[in-house]
Design a protein around this motif. Structure first.
Motif, mmCIF file in Angstrom:
data_model
loop_
_atom_site.group_PDB
_atom_site.id
_atom_site.type_symbol
_atom_site.label_atom_id
_atom_site.label_comp_id
_atom_site.label_asym_id
_atom_site.label_seq_id
_atom_site.Cartn_x
_atom_site.Cartn_y
_atom_site.Cartn_z
ATOM 1 N N THR A 75 -72.007 44.305 0.505
ATOM 2 C CA THR A 75 -70.979 44.539 1.520
ATOM 3 C C THR A 75 -71.159 43.566 2.671
ATOM 4 O OG1 THR A 75 -71.009 46.892 0.986
ATOM 5 C CG2 THR A 75 -69.990 46.258 3.055
ATOM 6 N N VAL A 76 -72.405 43.413 3.112
ATOM 7 C CA VAL A 76 -72.670 42.530 4.237
ATOM 8 C C VAL A 76 -72.337 41.079 3.886
ATOM 9 C CG1 VAL A 76 -74.544 41.575 5.614
ATOM 10 C CG2 VAL A 76 -74.356 44.023 5.326
ATOM 11 N N ARG A 77 -72.643 40.675 2.667
ATOM 12 C CA ARG A 77 -72.304 39.314 2.247
ATOM 13 C C ARG A 77 -70.801 39.089 2.288
ATOM 14 N NH1 ARG A 77 -76.182 40.510 -2.379
ATOM 15 N NH2 ARG A 77 -78.120 39.486 -1.763
ATOM 16 N N SER A 78 -70.056 40.059 1.731
ATOM 17 C CA SER A 78 -68.599 39.922 1.719
ATOM 18 C C SER A 78 -68.068 39.800 3.134
ATOM 19 C CB SER A 78 -67.949 41.138 1.058
ATOM 20 O OG SER A 78 -68.591 41.458 -0.136
ATOM 21 N N PHE A 79 -68.579 40.675 3.997
ATOM 22 C CA PHE A 79 -68.124 40.667 5.379
ATOM 23 C C PHE A 79 -68.395 39.311 6.031
ATOM 24 C CE2 PHE A 79 -66.804 42.583 9.211
ATOM 25 C CZ PHE A 79 -67.637 42.135 10.215
ATOM 26 N N MET A 80 -69.590 38.800 5.805
ATOM 27 C CA MET A 80 -69.972 37.510 6.381
ATOM 28 C C MET A 80 -69.022 36.408 5.931
ATOM 29 S SD MET A 80 -73.826 36.193 6.395
ATOM 30 C CE MET A 80 -74.503 37.302 5.196
ATOM 31 N N VAL A 81 -68.756 36.380 4.646
ATOM 32 C CA VAL A 81 -67.892 35.329 4.111
ATOM 33 C C VAL A 81 -66.503 35.424 4.726
ATOM 34 C CG1 VAL A 81 -66.748 34.508 2.025
ATOM 35 C CG2 VAL A 81 -69.160 35.087 1.960
ATOM 36 N N VAL A 82 -65.993 36.655 4.849
ATOM 37 C CA VAL A 82 -64.666 36.828 5.435
ATOM 38 C C VAL A 82 -64.657 36.388 6.889
ATOM 39 C CG1 VAL A 82 -62.914 38.516 6.058
ATOM 40 C CG2 VAL A 82 -64.038 38.664 3.851
ATOM 41 N N ILE A 83 -65.694 36.711 7.621
ATOM 42 C CA ILE A 83 -65.765 36.324 9.035
ATOM 43 C C ILE A 83 -65.788 34.810 9.160
ATOM 44 C CG2 ILE A 83 -67.270 36.259 11.052
ATOM 45 C CD1 ILE A 83 -65.997 38.805 10.919
ATOM 46 N N VAL A 84 -66.607 34.162 8.323
ATOM 47 C CA VAL A 84 -66.739 32.714 8.435
ATOM 48 C C VAL A 84 -65.455 32.017 8.003
ATOM 49 C CG1 VAL A 84 -67.906 30.724 7.450
ATOM 50 C CG2 VAL A 84 -69.245 32.657 8.217
ATOM 51 N N ALA A 85 -64.859 32.508 6.915
ATOM 52 C CA ALA A 85 -63.706 31.808 6.366
ATOM 53 C C ALA A 85 -62.404 32.201 7.060
ATOM 54 C CB ALA A 85 -63.601 32.084 4.873
ATOM 55 N N GLY A 86 -62.308 33.437 7.529
ATOM 56 C CA GLY A 86 -61.025 33.877 8.065
ATOM 57 C C GLY A 86 -60.228 34.581 6.993
ATOM 58 N N LEU A 87 -59.365 35.525 7.409
ATOM 59 C CA LEU A 87 -58.733 36.406 6.437
ATOM 60 C C LEU A 87 -57.844 35.716 5.417
ATOM 61 C CD1 LEU A 87 -57.772 39.736 8.227
ATOM 62 C CD2 LEU A 87 -59.249 39.397 6.279
ATOM 63 N N GLY A 88 -57.056 34.730 5.826
ATOM 64 C CA GLY A 88 -56.085 34.207 4.872
ATOM 65 C C GLY A 88 -56.547 32.989 4.101
ATOM 66 N N ASN A 89 -57.803 32.611 4.304
ATOM 67 C CA ASN A 89 -58.242 31.291 3.893
ATOM 68 C C ASN A 89 -59.007 31.326 2.575
ATOM 69 O OD1 ASN A 89 -59.231 28.725 3.788
ATOM 70 N ND2 ASN A 89 -60.359 28.813 5.714
ATOM 71 N N LEU A 90 -58.310 31.255 1.448
ATOM 72 C CA LEU A 90 -58.995 31.355 0.154
ATOM 73 C C LEU A 90 -59.974 30.209 -0.112
ATOM 74 C CD1 LEU A 90 -59.501 32.933 -2.368
ATOM 75 C CD2 LEU A 90 -57.563 31.832 -3.443
ATOM 76 N N PRO A 91 -59.586 28.951 0.091
ATOM 77 C CA PRO A 91 -60.571 27.876 -0.102
ATOM 78 C C PRO A 91 -61.813 28.085 0.760
ATOM 79 C CG PRO A 91 -58.399 26.955 0.265
ATOM 80 C CD PRO A 91 -58.282 28.417 0.525
ATOM 81 N N GLY A 92 -61.583 28.559 1.977
ATOM 82 C CA GLY A 92 -62.703 28.837 2.877
ATOM 83 C C GLY A 92 -63.619 29.898 2.323
ATOM 84 N N VAL A 93 -62.998 30.960 1.742
ATOM 85 C CA VAL A 93 -63.788 32.032 1.144
ATOM 86 C C VAL A 93 -64.636 31.476 0.010
ATOM 87 C CG1 VAL A 93 -63.626 34.115 -0.246
ATOM 88 C CG2 VAL A 93 -62.276 33.908 1.813
ATOM 89 N N VAL A 94 -64.043 30.620 -0.821
ATOM 90 C CA VAL A 94 -64.793 30.033 -1.938
ATOM 91 C C VAL A 94 -65.983 29.231 -1.421
ATOM 92 C CG1 VAL A 94 -64.682 28.405 -3.848
ATOM 93 C CG2 VAL A 94 -62.791 29.962 -3.462
ATOM 94 N N LEU A 95 -65.704 28.343 -0.463
ATOM 95 C CA LEU A 95 -66.774 27.512 0.081
ATOM 96 C C LEU A 95 -67.875 28.364 0.714
ATOM 97 C CD1 LEU A 95 -64.974 24.479 1.721
ATOM 98 C CD2 LEU A 95 -66.707 24.423 -0.074
ATOM 99 N N ALA A 96 -67.452 29.311 1.541
ATOM 100 C CA ALA A 96 -68.426 30.134 2.241
ATOM 101 C C ALA A 96 -69.236 30.973 1.268
ATOM 102 C CB ALA A 96 -67.717 31.034 3.259
ATOM 103 N N GLY A 97 -68.566 31.526 0.267
ATOM 104 C CA GLY A 97 -69.276 32.353 -0.701
ATOM 105 C C GLY A 97 -70.302 31.558 -1.488
ATOM 106 N N LEU A 98 -69.881 30.403 -1.975
ATOM 107 C CA LEU A 98 -70.811 29.561 -2.725
ATOM 108 C C LEU A 98 -71.950 29.099 -1.810
ATOM 109 C CD1 LEU A 98 -68.341 27.407 -4.866
ATOM 110 C CD2 LEU A 98 -69.519 29.508 -5.484
ATOM 111 N N GLY A 99 -71.594 28.720 -0.598
ATOM 112 C CA GLY A 99 -72.605 28.275 0.354
ATOM 113 C C GLY A 99 -73.617 29.362 0.647
#
Lengths: 336, 248, 328
Positions: C260-284
């Motif tokens: 849960t915390v990981r998901s939250f972190m990725v969403v915070i870093v990437a921003g809600l609408g930003n799918l490429p950002g979510v991918v990058l942040a998650g992989l990172g």
């Protein structure tokens, strides 16, 4: 509440509490834990109920206090009681210092961001403590044995926790009556407005956080000695369990009030003990269910529910305060 | 001639490409009532927000009591004696009117101890007087959140007054108030200015109110100062009239 | 201990005030760091494996962003749905089927569970204070974690679908084939979902409701149905992720909160609408976590996740503070 009635209430509570370990000697430890729960609920309520900063991570201070005391007891070279008292003081102080250090960054977060930020505090601390050799890593620590029989120990700690819970209660009562209480309520109701009015919001937030930390640190220190064994994840930083039960107790009793958390703590503790006796391993599942039920159906808690009932009765006897322009008669009064 | 209490020089503020304020020059002399008018969207509230530090400005300077406050934060500016009321009234809804007033009254104790000080009793009289002044004395034990909108506006006004600011920025103080109560509000504003010595800078849409109250008026349109002058001058200024009629 | 003379006690106490900086943990950390510098091939191994699990984080984060954006609920039980997906797959294997069947079955079971939990619990929380929804989903998370613990025990569970490993760079870099398949499936699923939300009718209804629930209602969209389906989709996403996790890595009842915390972190870093950002942040995040686990030790990996989240939150908030704003 009329002064005679409240005095009577306090007195009767005092008598019952003083007599309890003598009347129910088999439940001494559970009774001692009851007072610990009261402190948990009261300290959570300062931040959550009174100030609107819902913390999931207060258990951090509890565990830190526990470990600080155990370290003092291990290394100070003093005999049991001086070491214990020093350790308890250290527990409070170390927790308070920690609060000051992390408070600055953490308290800049608002609302649910603060809540989620604190989510990790307890668990992270448990993990770190579990890997830090200096404090025993995964094997934890064992405070020195109480110099006396088990029954004496249990009685001693019962009264110790009772006294501490009472001190906590009256300290908060004093705080809430003064400017501090108003300030943190203002922060809860509208922090932007409080800032715009020049209130030192940061100071009050850090003060509330530090007070919470201190009281929990001392409680943790003593608790370590009552349990007799400090495990990083299950005893000291039992994050996902105690962390959220604190919130539950305060909400169930009525957050933002003095007695609400106390009532909530008592009811919760009794329920928890019942669940454990009747359901054994399933008690945690039942408690998870309890959180959901209370959050969905009784978010205002017992005291909140009572207040609503009484204010509804008052409202039915007097004209209601409408959320529209005031009636003719009041208008004339205001335009003079 | 004495220095103005508030001096705004060449202040500009854009929000992502939209210029809300452009090169605003405005000064508020001490003890006066100054008005700020303009059609909707002309940047009046943005200017207020810039002055009190709600957001940083893009350029320009704001001086309060000859002190540069452009970079200061909201609480610091408030503590210097510059307060504002909000368009959407902001009060502490979970506290009683009395408590709202108590926490707004200035803190006379200083230092660390002030955090835990008891509430001073000598302020109670002033607070009660102020509540009576705005007609809320009978409601003092009611939760602020249960007041009507107009009553909340009066409470917010009272809270600002009890804080004894030197300069009070009022954002549309009569908006949403029952028309029969507006006269009372105008009187109260005048008393606050003349007897309590509070300088006022008021954003208003109600022309009757502002022409009655203000000694000097600035007219804002499309983010710029269109005209300034006495109420009579403004009322007869064709550019101002154009701006109001043209900007519909 | 109690018999030490007072003067010695003073020195002992003083020395305890400075926890030894040269303690064993720090030495190990330095050692591990030098290993990386001396043998860079380990960096490749850590990086690759970190990115592979990162895809799972991407999937879980996407689901969390979906629920957050559409219903304004932060689902603290996100990690528990992942965990459940793993345990459903375990049951599938126990029933005699090939583990890969676990993926669609877990998705269906979790989808239905999501619908049920919405209809029973969350529909009451949707329009209220976000803290109430935090508590409610936290309650669900505790309920599920403890339930699984009671039913299956606290042991770590894993399933080997028997797909073997690949070796690169003279065998210094090992990559399990299952992980690669998990990675591809996770990202592929994310892409499908993105497509679905963009083009399918229900997807459009979800997006409309996210933008303006009131308007959507007026236009005849049953917002509660949309919310239920959204929540179900999220649960299914997590369930699939969990199914992949038990095959390529491992699961246990209490693995939920870190997810849960990981998901939250990725969403915070990437921003809600930003799918490429979510991918990058998650992989990172996957890579960063792997490195941290190697350098500091696996015991500190979970602590790293939580502390990183706090650090990101505080950093983000501070950045906003310069514009006199804060995280809302």
């Amino acid at each position: 509440m009329k002064t005679q009635y409240s005095l009577l209430l306090y007195l009767s509570l005092l008598l019952v509490s003083l007599a309890a370990p003598l009347l129910l000697p088999d439940y001494r430890t559970q009774l001692a834990l009851l007072w610990v729960m009261v402190v948990f609920a009261l300290t959570w309520d300062i931040m959550g109920g009174q100030m609107g900063y819902n913390s999931f991570g207060n258990i951090l201070f509890f565990g830190v206090g526990m470990y600080a005391c155990a370290v003092i007891q291990r290394d100070s070279g003093l005999s049991y009681f001086p070491a214990l008292y020093l350790g308890i003081a250290a527990g409070g102080i170390v927790a308070l210092l920690l609060a000051l250090i992390i408070g600055n960054g953490l308290l800049g977060l608002r609302g649910h961001y603060f809540a989620i930020g604190t989510l990790g505090l307890g668990v992270a601390a448990g993990e770190i403590a579990g890997g830090w050799d200096y404090i025993g890593a995964g094997s934890g620590m064992t405070p020195p044995l109480f110099p006396g029989e088990l029954s004496v120990r249990d009685t001693f700690f019962y009264y110790a926790f009772f006294v501490w819970a009472t001190i906590t209660f009256f300290t908060l009562r004093w705080l809430y009556q003064g400017r501090f209480g108003l300030a943190i309520n203002a922060i809860r109701d509208n922090e932007d407005k409080a800032e715009a009015m020049g209130l030192h919001t940061t100071r009050y937030k850090i003060a509330a956080w530090s007070i919470t930390a201190f009281f929990l640190g001392v409680t943790g220190a003593a608790m370590g000695n009552l349990i007799g064994f400090i495990d990083p994840k299950d005893v000291a930083f039992a994050g996902s369990t105690y962390g959220v039960w604190m919130i539950l107790m305060a909400i169930a009793g009525g957050k933002g009030t003095l007695w609400g958390p106390v009532i909530g703590a008592v009811l919760f503790h009794i329920t928890q003990e019942l669940f454990w006796t009747l359901l054994l391993g399933w008690q945690r599942v039942a408690l998870g269910l309890l959180i959901i039920i209370i959050v969905l159906f009784f978010p205002q808690g017992i005291l909140g529910w009572i207040r609503e009932r009484f204010s509804k009765r008052r409202q039915s006897e007097q004209p209601t305060l409408a959320h529209t322009t005031p009636p003719r008669s009041e208008q004339q009064e205001q335009s003079t | 001639m004495t220095q103005p209490l508030l001096e705004v020089t060449s202040v500009s503020k854009s929000f992502g490409g939209v210029e809300a304020n452009r090169n605003i020059d405005l000064s508020v002399p001490e003890g006066k009532i100054i008005g700020l008018i303009g059609p909707n969207g002309s940047g009046k509230t943005t200017l207020f927000n810039s002055i009190v530090g709600y957001h940083p400005v893009d350029n320009g300077s704001i001086r309060f009591q000859q002190k540069e406050i452009t970079q200061l934060l909201v609480p610091d500016i408030a503590r210097l004696g510059l307060l504002r009321t909000f368009q959407q009234t902001r009060i502490y809804s979970g506290m009683t009117c009395l408590q709202n007033m108590q926490i707004s009254a200035p803190d006379t104790t200083t230092g660390f101890k002030s955090l835990f000080a008891a509430l001073p009793m000598d302020q109670m009289q002033k607070i009660n007087e102020m509540l009576t002044f705005v007609g809320l004395h009978t409601k003092r034990d009611i939760l602020a959140g249960e007041l009507s909108f107009g009553q909340q506006k009066l409470l917010e006004f009272a809270m600002a007054l009890i804080a004894s600011p030197k300069l009070l920025l009022l954002d549309e103080p009569t908006a949403g108030i029952n028309p029969t109560l507006i006269n009372g509000l105008i009187e109260r504003l005048k008393i606050a200015n003349q007897q309590l010595g509070i300088t006022l800078l008021i954003i208003e849409h109600n022309m009757r109110v502002i022409m009655n109250l203000a000694e000097h008026i600035y007219c804002l349109a499309h983010g710029q100062i269109l005209a300034q002058g006495t109420p009579q001058q403004i009322q007869s200024n064709p550019i101002v009239i154009d701006a109001y009629l043209g900007a519909s | 201990m109690g018999s030490k003379p007072a003067s010695l006690a003073h020195t002992t106490l003083a020395s305890t005030l400075v926890p030894p900086l040269t303690n064993t943990n720090n030495i190990i950390m330095l050692d591990n760091l030098t290993i990386l510098i001396d043998a860079p091939v380990f960096i490749v191994d850590l990086l690759v494996n970190g990115i592979l699990i990162g895809a799972i984080f991407v999937l879980a984060a996407y689901g969390m962003a979906l629920v957050w954006g559409v219903m304004n609920i932060i689902n603290v039980a996100q990690g528990e749905y992942v965990m459940l997906g793993g345990f459903v797959t375990l049951l599938v294997v126990k029933a005699g089927l090939h583990p890969l069947w676990g993926i669609p079955i877990a998705a269906c079971v979790l989808f239905i569970l999501g619908l049920i939990l919405y209809r029973l619990i969350l529909y009451r929380v949707v329009d209220r204070d976000i803290f109430i929804s935090l508590l409610a989903t936290f309650g669900i998370s505790i309920l599920l974690a403890q339930l699984i613990n009671q039913l299956f025990g606290a042991d770590v569970q894993t399933i080997d679908p028997g797909l073997g490993t690949w070796h690169f760079m003279d065998g210094m870099v090992t990559v399990s084939v299952t992980k690669v398949i998990a990675f591809s499936l996770a990202l592929g699923l994310g892409l499908c979902l993105w497509f679905f939300l963009k083009h399918a009718r229900i997807g459009q209804a979800i997006r409309a409701t996210a933008q303006n629930a009131q308007a959507a209602r007026i236009l005849g969209i049953d917002t509660h149905r949309v919310y239920a389906i959204t929540y179900g989709i999220n649960a299914a996403l997590c369930g699939t992720a969990g199914s992949l996790v038990i095959m390529a890595w491992a699961v246990h009842p209490y693995m939920g909160l870190p997810y849960t915390v990981r998901s939250f972190m990725v969403v915070i870093v990437a921003g809600l609408g930003n799918l490429p950002g979510v991918v990058l942040a998650g992989l990172g995040l996957g890579a960063a976590e792997n490195f941290a686990g190697f350098i500091a030790g696996t015991e500190f990996q979970i602590a790293f996740v939580f502390l990183l989240m706090i650090a990101i939150l505080i950093w983000r908030n501070r950045a906003l503070k310069r514009q006199r704003r804060y995280l809302k």
